[in-house]
Design a protein around this motif. Sequence first.
Motif, PDB file in Angstrom:
ATOM      1  N   UNK B  31       0.843  -1.197   0.000  1.00 42.61           N
ATOM      2  CA  UNK B  31       0.000   0.000   0.000  1.00 42.61           C
ATOM      3  C   UNK B  31       0.882   1.252   0.000  1.00 42.61           C
ATOM      4  N   UNK B  32       1.906   1.211   0.828  1.00 39.75           N
ATOM      5  CA  UNK B  32       2.858   2.312   0.906  1.00 39.75           C
ATOM      6  C   UNK B  32       3.510   2.557  -0.466  1.00 39.75           C
ATOM      7  N   UNK B  37       3.536   5.566  -6.187  1.00 40.64           N
ATOM      8  CA  UNK B  37       3.430   5.489  -7.645  1.00 40.64           C
ATOM      9  C   UNK B  37       1.981   5.703  -8.056  1.00 40.64           C
ATOM     10  N   UNK B  38       1.492   6.935  -7.881  1.00 35.65           N
ATOM     11  CA  UNK B  38       0.079   7.195  -8.125  1.00 35.65           C
ATOM     12  C   UNK B  38      -0.299   6.896  -9.583  1.00 35.65           C
ATOM     13  N   UNK B  72      -4.557  -3.108  -2.784  1.00 34.73           N
ATOM     14  CA  UNK B  72      -3.782  -2.639  -3.944  1.00 34.73           C
ATOM     15  C   UNK B  72      -3.211  -3.799  -4.754  1.00 34.73           C
ATOM     16  N   UNK B  73      -3.201  -4.996  -4.151  1.00 30.08           N
ATOM     17  CA  UNK B  73      -2.613  -6.149  -4.832  1.00 30.08           C
ATOM     18  C   UNK B  73      -3.676  -7.059  -5.454  1.00 30.08           C
ATOM     19  N   UNK B 125      10.737  -7.006  -6.049  1.00 29.38           N
ATOM     20  CA  UNK B 125      10.395  -6.230  -7.228  1.00 29.38           C
ATOM     21  C   UNK B 125       8.893  -6.163  -7.412  1.00 29.38           C
ATOM     22  N   UNK B 126       8.442  -5.062  -7.968  1.00 31.30           N
ATOM     23  CA  UNK B 126       7.021  -4.891  -8.315  1.00 31.30           C
ATOM     24  C   UNK B 126       6.899  -4.555  -9.780  1.00 31.30           C
ATOM     25  N   UNK B 127       5.791  -4.959 -10.379  1.00 26.66           N
ATOM     26  CA  UNK B 127       5.461  -4.468 -11.703  1.00 26.66           C
ATOM     27  C   UNK B 127       4.179  -3.673 -11.607  1.00 26.66           C
ATOM     28  N   UNK B 128       4.212  -2.480 -12.143  1.00 23.35           N
ATOM     29  CA  UNK B 128       3.046  -1.599 -12.094  1.00 23.35           C
ATOM     30  C   UNK B 128       2.588  -1.285 -13.509  1.00 23.35           C
ATOM     31  N   UNK B 129       1.300  -1.325 -13.689  1.00 22.15           N
ATOM     32  CA  UNK B 129       0.703  -0.939 -14.975  1.00 22.15           C
ATOM     33  C   UNK B 129       0.149   0.477 -14.864  1.00 22.15           C
TER      34      UNK B 129
END
Lengths: 248, 131
Positions: B31-32, B37-38, B72-73, B125-129
């Motif tokens: 969440x943080x 990364x809005x 968020x996930x 690691x995260x992947x964000x769309x």
Amino acid sequence: MCETCGCTPALSANTQTVEVLSAVFAANDRAAAHNRLHLGSHGVLAVNLMSSPGAGKTALLEAVIDTLGKKYRLGVIEGDLETENDAQRIRAKGIPAIQINTGSACHLDASLIHTAMHQLNLDTIDILFIENIGNLVCPAVYDLGQEANVILLSVTEGDDKPAKYPVMFRVADLLLVSKTDLLPYLDDFKVDRAENCLRKLANRAPIIPISVRSGQGMDDWLHWLEQRYQAFRKSCSQTNLPHDHHHP
Amino acid sequence: MFIFLVIFHLNEGAIVMHEFSVCQALLGQLTHLANQHPGGKIVGILLVNGPLSGVDSTLLHHAVELCKKDTVAAEAVLTIEDRPLSIHCRDCLHDNEVPANDWTCPHCASLATEAVGGDALILARLQLDFP
Ligand SMILES: Nc1nc2c(ncn2[C@@H]2O[C@H](COP(=O)(O)OP(=O)(O)O)[C@@H](O)[C@H]2O)c(=O)[nH]1
Ligand SMILES: [Mg+2]
Ligand SMILES: [Zn+2]
Ligand SMILES: [Zn+2]
Ligand SMILES: [Zn+2]
Ligand SMILES: [Zn+2]
């Protein structure tokens, strides 16, 4: 991976990869650092007691209170729910004890300790014992802000426990092999074998066979405790922490 | 309710409780990061786990699948990579992979060793769309 065939779909142009590389327990570690600062600034030595359920943590605390209770100001944070009245057993001896109500939790964490700590007057405590939840796995991975981990392994449990639970035993600063008065009835527990298993975890912590029934090892254990206390107090006065910790 | 289901299935009450609490810590961290990364939606999460983390990868996977709804996930694909324990030897300076309960240096048999990997659960690691 996609649900149907398990392939990895190509990233779309607007997918961004973020390298994080942070421990999932980072928030707990921060809370533990705060506790450590707090304890250090009050000169309180915090000892985290861990073991399987019933290895003798509360009985050991009672024995410590009976022998050191006049010399040092002791306090207890009780996290073990094995018996409902562990905190009452301690309070009955005139020692402040905070019972943490963990419900069905399997470990204590730094924020639970923080809340409990603020219910105690740390200026009136020299040594604070934290009796952790009886569990040989996860309590070990939560830093609470303690100065030392003392792990009890009772002779009724088997001498290969350190090999079976490396997560726990590798963090021991002292291993107490408890209930040694029962050794004559248990021919399959060898203190040497337990020591061997511990050494294989690259852990050089001292090992003290102990019994609250026969009194064996009590002097060595109390000596270890007093030495840790003196060393800790010395390090506190050297760093001379101002007490202005504040809450995040 | 769902917790009972899992306990029933896996028959390891205390351990399952543990992975649920780890899951909460992970979701807090996610969440943080999402707030930093809005406009981004988390679509992939990579965790790296080791034998000394005190966390079981399979149970954690179950816990995240059950808890991620409405977070968020919610639409993220979780991957947990299991790595062995690796130790550094202070005598011969070699690094080696070893079993979690035997930290003897395979190179020189010394026990002056320390863990350098496999001793923690790491959010790698995260992947964000960004739609
Ligand atoms: N024979 C023997 N029994 C002990 C010893 N220490 C504790 N016990 C018993 O072991 C049981 C569990 O002890 P307790 O202190 O409540 O364990 P805890 O769950 O680790 O706090 C009790 O019945 C104690 O009387 C010991 O040194 N010798
Ligand atoms: Mg107890
Ligand atoms: Zn304070
Ligand atoms: Zn505080
Ligand atoms: Zn736990
Ligand atoms: Zn070596």
